[in-house]
Structures are given as C-alpha cells and as structure tokens.
Design an enzyme around this catalytic site. Structure first.
Site, PDB file in Angstrom:
ATOM      1  N   ASN A 145       0.810  -1.224   0.000  1.00  0.00           N
ATOM      2  CA  ASN A 145       0.000   0.000   0.000  1.00  0.00           C
ATOM      3  C   ASN A 145       0.845   1.276   0.000  1.00  0.00           C
ATOM      4  O   ASN A 145       0.506   2.254  -0.668  1.00  0.00           O
ATOM      5  CB  ASN A 145      -0.975  -0.005   1.178  1.00  0.00           C
ATOM      6  CG  ASN A 145      -0.286  -0.126   2.514  1.00  0.00           C
ATOM      7  OD1 ASN A 145       0.803  -0.681   2.630  1.00  0.00           O
ATOM      8  ND2 ASN A 145      -0.924   0.394   3.554  1.00  0.00           N
ATOM      9  N   GLU A 242       3.806  -4.453  12.475  1.00  0.00           N
ATOM     10  CA  GLU A 242       2.692  -3.506  12.361  1.00  0.00           C
ATOM     11  C   GLU A 242       1.669  -4.184  11.471  1.00  0.00           C
ATOM     12  O   GLU A 242       1.877  -4.362  10.282  1.00  0.00           O
ATOM     13  CB  GLU A 242       3.167  -2.179  11.771  1.00  0.00           C
ATOM     14  CG  GLU A 242       2.138  -1.074  11.929  1.00  0.00           C
ATOM     15  CD  GLU A 242       1.511  -0.699  10.612  1.00  0.00           C
ATOM     16  OE1 GLU A 242       0.299  -1.002  10.461  1.00  0.00           O
ATOM     17  OE2 GLU A 242       2.190  -0.137   9.760  1.00  0.00           O
ATOM     18  N   CYS A 276      -3.173   1.253   6.549  1.00  0.00           N
ATOM     19  CA  CYS A 276      -3.465   0.585   7.817  1.00  0.00           C
ATOM     20  C   CYS A 276      -4.095   1.535   8.826  1.00  0.00           C
ATOM     21  O   CYS A 276      -4.780   1.096   9.753  1.00  0.00           O
ATOM     22  CB  CYS A 276      -2.201  -0.032   8.393  1.00  0.00           C
ATOM     23  SG  CYS A 276      -0.867   1.163   8.643  1.00  0.00           S
ATOM     24  N   GLU A 445       8.012   1.309  16.521  1.00  0.00           N
ATOM     25  CA  GLU A 445       9.095   1.901  15.753  1.00  0.00           C
ATOM     26  C   GLU A 445       8.867   3.404  15.692  1.00  0.00           C
ATOM     27  O   GLU A 445       7.779   3.903  15.971  1.00  0.00           O
ATOM     28  CB  GLU A 445       9.174   1.276  14.352  1.00  0.00           C
ATOM     29  CG  GLU A 445       9.536  -0.210  14.401  1.00  0.00           C
ATOM     30  CD  GLU A 445       9.813  -0.810  13.043  1.00  0.00           C
ATOM     31  OE1 GLU A 445      10.308  -0.088  12.158  1.00  0.00           O
ATOM     32  OE2 GLU A 445       9.537  -2.005  12.860  1.00  0.00           O
TER      33      GLU A 445
END
Length: 469
Positions: A145, A242, A276, A445
């Site tokens: 993405n 993630e 996301c 992160e």
C-alpha cells in the site's frame, strides 16, 4: 525485467512473474522470483557485509543515510513513476507523501542516531554503562500500500543502527525498490549492506526462516504476521510487527462539523482506504448523527475512485459490500464498481462507500476490509463511545473530533490504540512511537524506539577499587 539486487549487483535468477497495472489491469513488467538459492545468496551477502558495516562509527553510518537521501532526491521522478505504475495512486499523493517521506526517513534517523546519548549509571564505587550493538541481518518485509515509504521507514533505522538487510517488497509493488537498488549502487554503498529480492509470500517465508536472519520487521496482515511468528519461534528471533486495523473515529457534538466530516472522509477514502491507519468504524453523537451521515455520503461521492491493488483485492472488498447488504446494512452511498467509459473499466476500481445500520457484532464491523468504506453508528454518551471504539480485537489507530479540550485528553487516554489523533488524521512526527495494540502488532518503531528494536543493549558494570592510602 526486474532482477534481484544481491551483494551490490543485479542477479537475474529464478522464474519470472507478472506485475499488473491496477488502473487498467495490463501487465507492466516481469520480475524474477526468489527461490531457495537466491534467498540463501542474499542472506550470505548480508552476513558477509555485517561485520564491517557494524564496525563503522555511527557518525559514518549516518553519513551514508544522508547520501542515500540525496540519491532519492536525484531520482525523485523515477521513484514517483515507479510507485504510480505499481499502485495506481494519485501523483499528488506520491509527490507530496510517499517519496518525500522516504527522504525524511533517512535524514531523520541519521540525526536521531548520531545525537543519541549513551547511558551511564553511578553508585558508590561502581560504574555501569550500556553499549548497543546491531542485531546482525534483518529481514524487511514490505507491504504494497505504501511500498517506498514503509521500506525506507524500516531500512533507515536498521542500517544506521549497524545492521545489514535483505528486503522483500510485495509481489505487487517491486518498482520503487528496484529504483532504490540503483540508488544504493550509484551511491557506492558497500556491497551486501542492502539486498533486495522479489517474490510472493513463499519467498518471504524462505527469508524469515533462514538461519542466517537474526530479526524480522514486517508490515502487513495479522494472518501473515501470525504465520511469521510461528515460523521464527524456534529461533526466538526479535520481531517488529505492524499488522491490521479496524480503526475507530469518534465524532462528538461539540466538534467543528465541517472539519470532522472532511477529516473523516480523508481517513476513510485516502489511497482507496488501503492504509493501515484508515478509519473503518465511525461513531457519531446522536444529536448530529443524521447531518453527519448526509454530509459524509456527499463527500464520498466527490472522491475520485482509486484502484485496489489487484483483481483479487477488489473482489475481496466487493465481497464485503455484498456482506454488508446481506447483514442488513443501509448503503448511504457507493457499494459497487464505477464506470468510466475508458480503459479504467478493466482496472480494479470500487466505489467509495458509506453504510449504516449494522450490529457491532456483524462480520462487517469485526473484520478488516482495507478498502474505501466505513460503517457509521450513533452513540449517546462519552462512556458508550469509548466502549464502542475499544470493542475490537484490533488497536492500531483512532481519531477523535471534539471542541472540548478536557474531553480530548480524557477520551484519548482511554482509547486502546497505539496512535490517537485529535481533530486531525495522519499527522506524524518521526520521533514518536508508532505501532499497535492487540492484533494490530508487536513493538514500536519511530525515533529511539526504532533504534532500540534494531539493536540490543549490553550492560557493562565495573567495580572501582579504592586506592591504598
């Protein structure tokens, strides 16, 4: 034909697979697929480069990060073209977000690493201090993405911390990684520090299970993350995940309604909902529910449809549109496939969609869709809004729209999400932690949190003997 980049050289090995333009459905390139021999060669190249790269002072590695940033600037247009060809995303987004963030990632982590102080602790007659050393070879698995942005988001801290890397982009979006390989070669980056291989999930599986890989950084679906975790469990490899999201947006009656509508629309429909951090569950205080729904539906109709990344993903999103209807949803706008009357009709487009009327326990409201769609539901109290937002197995991001400062602080701290935005969305400071709770991931992160993941501390304690007098 795209070839792997291993040990500083192009490697044309393995069978090939096609990459399709999501705008038209046409094949735009052929790419070599990494088999076990290719994966092993890439890991060995990274391993051979690891000692010398780790031995460089952090200031020198930071200098390499700045040179890579300059290389990205020099190839800016090539990266934009590659990103658009693979993803079909708008040129404005690519020129103002994806590629500039790649530059910012390398520069930001260069400065964070170079300026980070060491830790030292003193007791009577005792000195303890910590040193950080790189993990070694890191496998970096990148989604489709935001392929360039997320690749550089992982590479910059991994490299400046002293690791060497093997990158596997998504099979749908290899183009910008291939340009970056050329940037590394042109910059003279030592051979083996960055290696890039291509392929499907099977190639990624070969990479993460390789005994020469010391850690894995992955962004993608929760299902794939679970599979990676199971694969590496026997070797207890460090993981940074993630993963998926089913993000909530809370709209309170004291908000600036025009801003809340516009901000929510962006958080739902940007990049075709294929981010996301996009919002899929919207909860609106009952007193403004009808007006908000009408305005959001109108705004959705004004958004230019964006292509899904693949035919398979378009069918997945459309299956959720059908599911919403079967579960009894009211479709406020969208719910189908747009007609353009040109070659885009062969592409992978779906309509921006807003639905309402479903139970919180419906599949539509429980499962991540990853498309340009949201469900809108009313709430009556602040406590109910918080419970609705937290009633998910995911916990990546949330948005909160209110004009009450006390409420903003109070509600934001109660939301079970790694990131909470108040009266905005997608605003990022690269120094802050990034990551999710529950099924949305493991670890953080960003800033020193990235450096902490990509390195490991050793504590050295020295007893100071008192001199004889």
């Amino acid at each position: 034909m795209l070839t792997h980049f291993i040990g500083g050289e192009p490697v044309g090995a393995g069978k090939t697979f096609p990459v399709h333009d999501p705008v038209t459905g046409a094949v735009i390139r052929q790419v070599h697929e990494a088999d076990p021999e290719v994966v092993d060669r890439a890991v060995r190249a990274a391993r051979e480069a690891a000692r010398d790269w780790a031995a460089l002072p952090v200031g020198e590695r930071a200098g390499w990060m700045r040179r890579l940033a300059e290389g990205i600037e020099a190839r800016f247009d090539d990266l934009v073209d590659a990103e658009i060809a693979d993803t079909g995303k708008p040129i404005d987004q690519t020129r103002t977000l994806d590629v500039p963030r790649g530059i910012a990632n390398f520069r930001a982590f260069a400065e964070i690493a170079a300026q980070r102080p060491d830790d030292a602790f003193h007791l009577s007659g005792v000195l303890s201090y910590t040193v950080r050393r790189p993990l070694g070879v890191v496998a970096v698995i990148v989604p489709w993405n935001l392929p360039f942005l997320l690749m550089t988001w992982k590479l910059a801290p991994a490299l400046v911390a002293g690791n060497t890397v093997v990158v596997k982009p998504s099979e749908h979006t290899p183009g910008s990684a291939a340009v970056f390989a050329e940037i590394c070669a042109d910059a003279g980056l030592p051979a083996g520090v960055v290696n890039i291989i291509y392929g499907y999930g099977s190639s990624g599986h070969l990479l993460v299970e390789h005994p020469g890989v010391d850690a894995v950084s992955f962004t993608g679906s929760t299902r794939t993350g679970t599979a990676i975790m199971n694969t590496v469990a026997g070797r207890v490899k460090p993981l940074s995940f993630e993963l998926g999201g089913k993000n909530a947006g809370l709209i309170f009656e004291d908000c600036r309604l025009d801003r809340a509508v516009e901000g929510t629309a962006k958080s739902v429909f940007t990049n075709g909902g294929q981010v996301c951090l996009c919002t899929e569950r919207v909860y609106v205080q009952r007193s403004i529910f009808e007006e908000f729904c009408a305005r959001l539906a109108t705004r959705a109709q004004e958004f230019e449809p964006q292509p899904m990344i693949s035919k398979e993903h378009r069918e997945k999103v459309l299956s959720y549109y059908a599911l919403a209807r079967s579960e009894g949803a009211k479709v406020l706008t969208g719910g189908g496939v747009p007609a353009f009357g040109d070659n885009r009709d062969s592409g992978y487009f779906v309509e921006p969609t807003v639905v309402a009327g479903l139970s919180e326990w419906s599949r539509f409201n429980r499962e991540e869709i990853f498309g340009p769609v949201c469900h809108v539901a009313p709430f009556d109290s602040e406590a109910e809004a918080v419970d609705l937002a937290n009633g998910s197995e995911y916990g990546l991001a949330a948005t909160l729209w209110t004009g009450n400062l006390d409420r903003a602080h109070r509600v934001a701290q109660r939301l079970e999400a790694g990131l909470v935005w108040v009266n905005t969305w997608y605003l990022r400071d690269l120094r802050t932690p990034f990551g999710g709770m529950k099924l949305s991931g493991i670890g953080r992160e960003g800033g020193v949190q990235s450096l902490d993941f990509y390195s490991q501390p050793t504590t050295i304690t020295i007893r100071l003997e008192q001199p004889d007098v």
